[in-house]
Design a protein around this motif. Sequence first.
Motif, mmCIF file in Angstrom:
data_model
loop_
_atom_site.group_PDB
_atom_site.id
_atom_site.type_symbol
_atom_site.label_atom_id
_atom_site.label_comp_id
_atom_site.label_asym_id
_atom_site.label_seq_id
_atom_site.Cartn_x
_atom_site.Cartn_y
_atom_site.Cartn_z
ATOM 1 N N TRP A 196 -91.281 -17.850 15.560
ATOM 2 C CA TRP A 196 -90.511 -16.877 16.312
ATOM 3 C C TRP A 196 -91.444 -15.881 16.985
ATOM 4 C CZ3 TRP A 196 -85.520 -17.007 17.517
ATOM 5 C CH2 TRP A 196 -84.917 -15.858 18.043
ATOM 6 N N ALA A 197 -91.225 -15.626 18.261
ATOM 7 C CA ALA A 197 -92.024 -14.668 19.016
ATOM 8 C C ALA A 197 -91.126 -13.532 19.495
ATOM 9 C CB ALA A 197 -92.686 -15.353 20.213
ATOM 10 N N GLY A 198 -91.751 -12.439 19.897
ATOM 11 C CA GLY A 198 -90.989 -11.275 20.323
ATOM 12 C C GLY A 198 -90.061 -11.559 21.486
ATOM 13 N N ASP A 199 -90.511 -12.375 22.434
ATOM 14 C CA ASP A 199 -89.675 -12.649 23.605
ATOM 15 C C ASP A 199 -88.589 -13.690 23.330
ATOM 16 O OD1 ASP A 199 -91.309 -14.816 23.336
ATOM 17 O OD2 ASP A 199 -92.087 -14.795 25.388
ATOM 18 N N ASP A 200 -88.508 -14.181 22.089
ATOM 19 C CA ASP A 200 -87.432 -15.095 21.725
ATOM 20 C C ASP A 200 -86.151 -14.356 21.352
ATOM 21 O OD1 ASP A 200 -88.670 -17.652 22.002
ATOM 22 O OD2 ASP A 200 -89.814 -17.266 20.175
ATOM 23 N N MET A 201 -86.253 -13.050 21.145
ATOM 24 C CA MET A 201 -85.080 -12.282 20.710
ATOM 25 C C MET A 201 -83.995 -12.338 21.778
ATOM 26 S SD MET A 201 -84.397 -10.754 17.931
ATOM 27 C CE MET A 201 -83.085 -9.759 17.232
ATOM 28 N N PRO A 202 -82.797 -12.848 21.440
ATOM 29 C CA PRO A 202 -81.743 -13.039 22.444
ATOM 30 C C PRO A 202 -80.936 -11.765 22.695
ATOM 31 C CG PRO A 202 -80.996 -13.878 20.342
ATOM 32 C CD PRO A 202 -82.403 -13.366 20.116
ATOM 33 N N TRP A 203 -81.587 -10.765 23.256
ATOM 34 C CA TRP A 203 -80.937 -9.469 23.431
ATOM 35 C C TRP A 203 -79.676 -9.565 24.294
ATOM 36 C CZ3 TRP A 203 -82.140 -6.299 19.896
ATOM 37 C CH2 TRP A 203 -83.453 -6.189 19.420
ATOM 38 N N ALA A 204 -79.726 -10.344 25.364
ATOM 39 C CA ALA A 204 -78.555 -10.467 26.242
ATOM 40 C C ALA A 204 -77.378 -11.079 25.500
ATOM 41 C CB ALA A 204 -78.913 -11.303 27.469
ATOM 42 N N ALA A 205 -77.646 -12.147 24.742
ATOM 43 C CA ALA A 205 -76.577 -12.795 23.984
ATOM 44 C C ALA A 205 -76.011 -11.858 22.925
ATOM 45 C CB ALA A 205 -77.098 -14.082 23.343
ATOM 46 N N ILE A 206 -76.883 -11.089 22.279
ATOM 47 C CA ILE A 206 -76.420 -10.126 21.265
ATOM 48 C C ILE A 206 -75.538 -9.070 21.903
ATOM 49 C CG2 ILE A 206 -77.167 -8.319 19.667
ATOM 50 C CD1 ILE A 206 -79.664 -10.035 19.107
ATOM 51 N N GLY A 207 -75.981 -8.542 23.033
ATOM 52 C CA GLY A 207 -75.198 -7.502 23.706
ATOM 53 C C GLY A 207 -73.826 -7.996 24.133
ATOM 54 N N VAL A 208 -73.789 -9.148 24.770
ATOM 55 C CA VAL A 208 -72.503 -9.703 25.212
ATOM 56 C C VAL A 208 -71.649 -10.085 24.013
ATOM 57 C CG1 VAL A 208 -71.391 -11.557 26.511
ATOM 58 C CG2 VAL A 208 -73.482 -10.517 27.390
ATOM 59 N N GLY A 209 -72.275 -10.609 22.967
ATOM 60 C CA GLY A 209 -71.534 -10.982 21.770
ATOM 61 C C GLY A 209 -70.866 -9.785 21.112
ATOM 62 N N VAL A 210 -71.561 -8.662 21.054
ATOM 63 C CA VAL A 210 -70.984 -7.441 20.478
ATOM 64 C C VAL A 210 -69.811 -6.953 21.323
ATOM 65 C CG1 VAL A 210 -71.431 -5.008 19.981
ATOM 66 C CG2 VAL A 210 -73.102 -6.740 19.308
ATOM 67 N N VAL A 211 -69.985 -6.966 22.641
ATOM 68 C CA VAL A 211 -68.893 -6.550 23.538
ATOM 69 C C VAL A 211 -67.675 -7.447 23.350
ATOM 70 C CG1 VAL A 211 -68.191 -6.364 25.955
ATOM 71 C CG2 VAL A 211 -70.431 -5.505 25.241
ATOM 72 N N LEU A 212 -67.903 -8.756 23.258
ATOM 73 C CA LEU A 212 -66.796 -9.689 23.039
ATOM 74 C C LEU A 212 -66.113 -9.433 21.696
ATOM 75 C CD1 LEU A 212 -68.235 -13.080 24.353
ATOM 76 C CD2 LEU A 212 -66.392 -11.724 25.352
ATOM 77 N N ALA A 213 -66.908 -9.126 20.665
ATOM 78 C CA ALA A 213 -66.331 -8.846 19.351
ATOM 79 C C ALA A 213 -65.408 -7.635 19.404
ATOM 80 C CB ALA A 213 -67.448 -8.629 18.332
ATOM 81 N N VAL A 214 -65.826 -6.585 20.079
ATOM 82 C CA VAL A 214 -64.999 -5.383 20.228
ATOM 83 C C VAL A 214 -63.720 -5.712 20.999
ATOM 84 C CG1 VAL A 214 -64.884 -3.073 21.242
ATOM 85 C CG2 VAL A 214 -66.972 -3.821 20.075
ATOM 86 N N ALA A 215 -63.875 -6.487 22.082
ATOM 87 C CA ALA A 215 -62.708 -6.857 22.891
ATOM 88 C C ALA A 215 -61.728 -7.706 22.088
ATOM 89 C CB ALA A 215 -63.165 -7.606 24.135
ATOM 90 N N ILE A 216 -62.244 -8.627 21.283
ATOM 91 C CA ILE A 216 -61.373 -9.496 20.484
ATOM 92 C C ILE A 216 -60.598 -8.684 19.449
ATOM 93 C CG2 ILE A 216 -61.402 -11.297 18.707
ATOM 94 C CD1 ILE A 216 -63.655 -12.627 20.347
ATOM 95 N N VAL A 217 -61.265 -7.716 18.823
ATOM 96 C CA VAL A 217 -60.582 -6.865 17.851
ATOM 97 C C VAL A 217 -59.438 -6.107 18.515
ATOM 98 C CG1 VAL A 217 -60.832 -4.821 16.388
ATOM 99 C CG2 VAL A 217 -62.564 -6.607 16.328
ATOM 100 N N ALA A 218 -59.680 -5.610 19.729
ATOM 101 C CA ALA A 218 -58.661 -4.830 20.427
ATOM 102 C C ALA A 218 -57.503 -5.697 20.918
ATOM 103 C CB ALA A 218 -59.305 -4.094 21.611
ATOM 104 N N LEU A 219 -57.810 -6.901 21.385
ATOM 105 C CA LEU A 219 -56.795 -7.744 22.020
ATOM 106 C C LEU A 219 -56.145 -8.754 21.071
ATOM 107 C CD1 LEU A 219 -58.658 -8.482 25.381
ATOM 108 C CD2 LEU A 219 -56.843 -6.807 24.981
ATOM 109 N N HIS A 220 -56.747 -8.969 19.912
ATOM 110 C CA HIS A 220 -56.248 -9.993 18.983
ATOM 111 C C HIS A 220 -54.770 -9.838 18.644
ATOM 112 C CE1 HIS A 220 -56.090 -12.744 15.566
ATOM 113 N NE2 HIS A 220 -57.284 -13.188 15.893
ATOM 114 N N PRO A 221 -54.294 -8.618 18.312
ATOM 115 C CA PRO A 221 -52.863 -8.487 17.966
ATOM 116 C C PRO A 221 -51.941 -8.881 19.114
ATOM 117 C CG PRO A 221 -54.104 -6.552 17.271
ATOM 118 C CD PRO A 221 -55.020 -7.348 18.146
#
Length: 230
Positions: A196-221
């Motif tokens: 694993w190298a420093g530039d392997d960190m998937p920051w974009a995927a993590i950021g979008v994944g967190v946003v999607l998680a928040v959206a799913i919690v809000a919209l799930h009901p």
Amino acid sequence: MDATVWIALWAGLFLASHLIISSSAVRFRLISAVGEQRYRGIYSLIAFATLGPLIYEFARNKHAGPLLWALRAAPPIRGLAWLLMLAALILLVGSFITPNPGTMGAPAGGSEPRGLLKITRHPSFVGFSLFGIAHMLMNGRAGDVIFFGLFPVLGIIGGMHQDRRKIRELGDRYREFVAKTSFVPFAALIGGRVRWAGDDMPWAAIGVGVVLAVAIVALHPMIFGGHPLG
């Protein structure tokens, strides 16, 4: 017929048809007979014809069947389910940002893995599997377990099938990629096949994944019913 039986029936039909039409022998014969584009059309039509009724039946009969386990109220299990869902979203987003070289749209080139592919060579399949496992933990009725259990089954079978098919199609390039990576998350890193190298960190995927998680919690009901926090 009981709703659980209908869910199991449609799940079995979807799985069986998927495995048959995507098997090497049937896929090759169909493509030879009708061509690649028509094969994809037939594949999509059969998938829709079985998946559509499955989703409809499950949507009408959520939590059907006997209770197999009740883990929703256990804080450690609920926390594990949340972690699995967040990981699933990150992996699914990452599969588009850093696609497996055997998938459509992946850039041509060498077999050197990078980013999330060092964790697993099949981020999308593992993501679908984690999604199913997380929901199975929180929904212990038989109908729920059958429906959500389909995701890890298809994820595992799909990844294995893609590896075999892409080795045949791409040869040594994909074989080298398989040798350097692992299907099971982190196995290649633990085994020392990749580092694993420093530039392997998937920051974009993590950021979008967190946003999607928040959206799913809000919209799930509103969309699916129930509340992930409840």
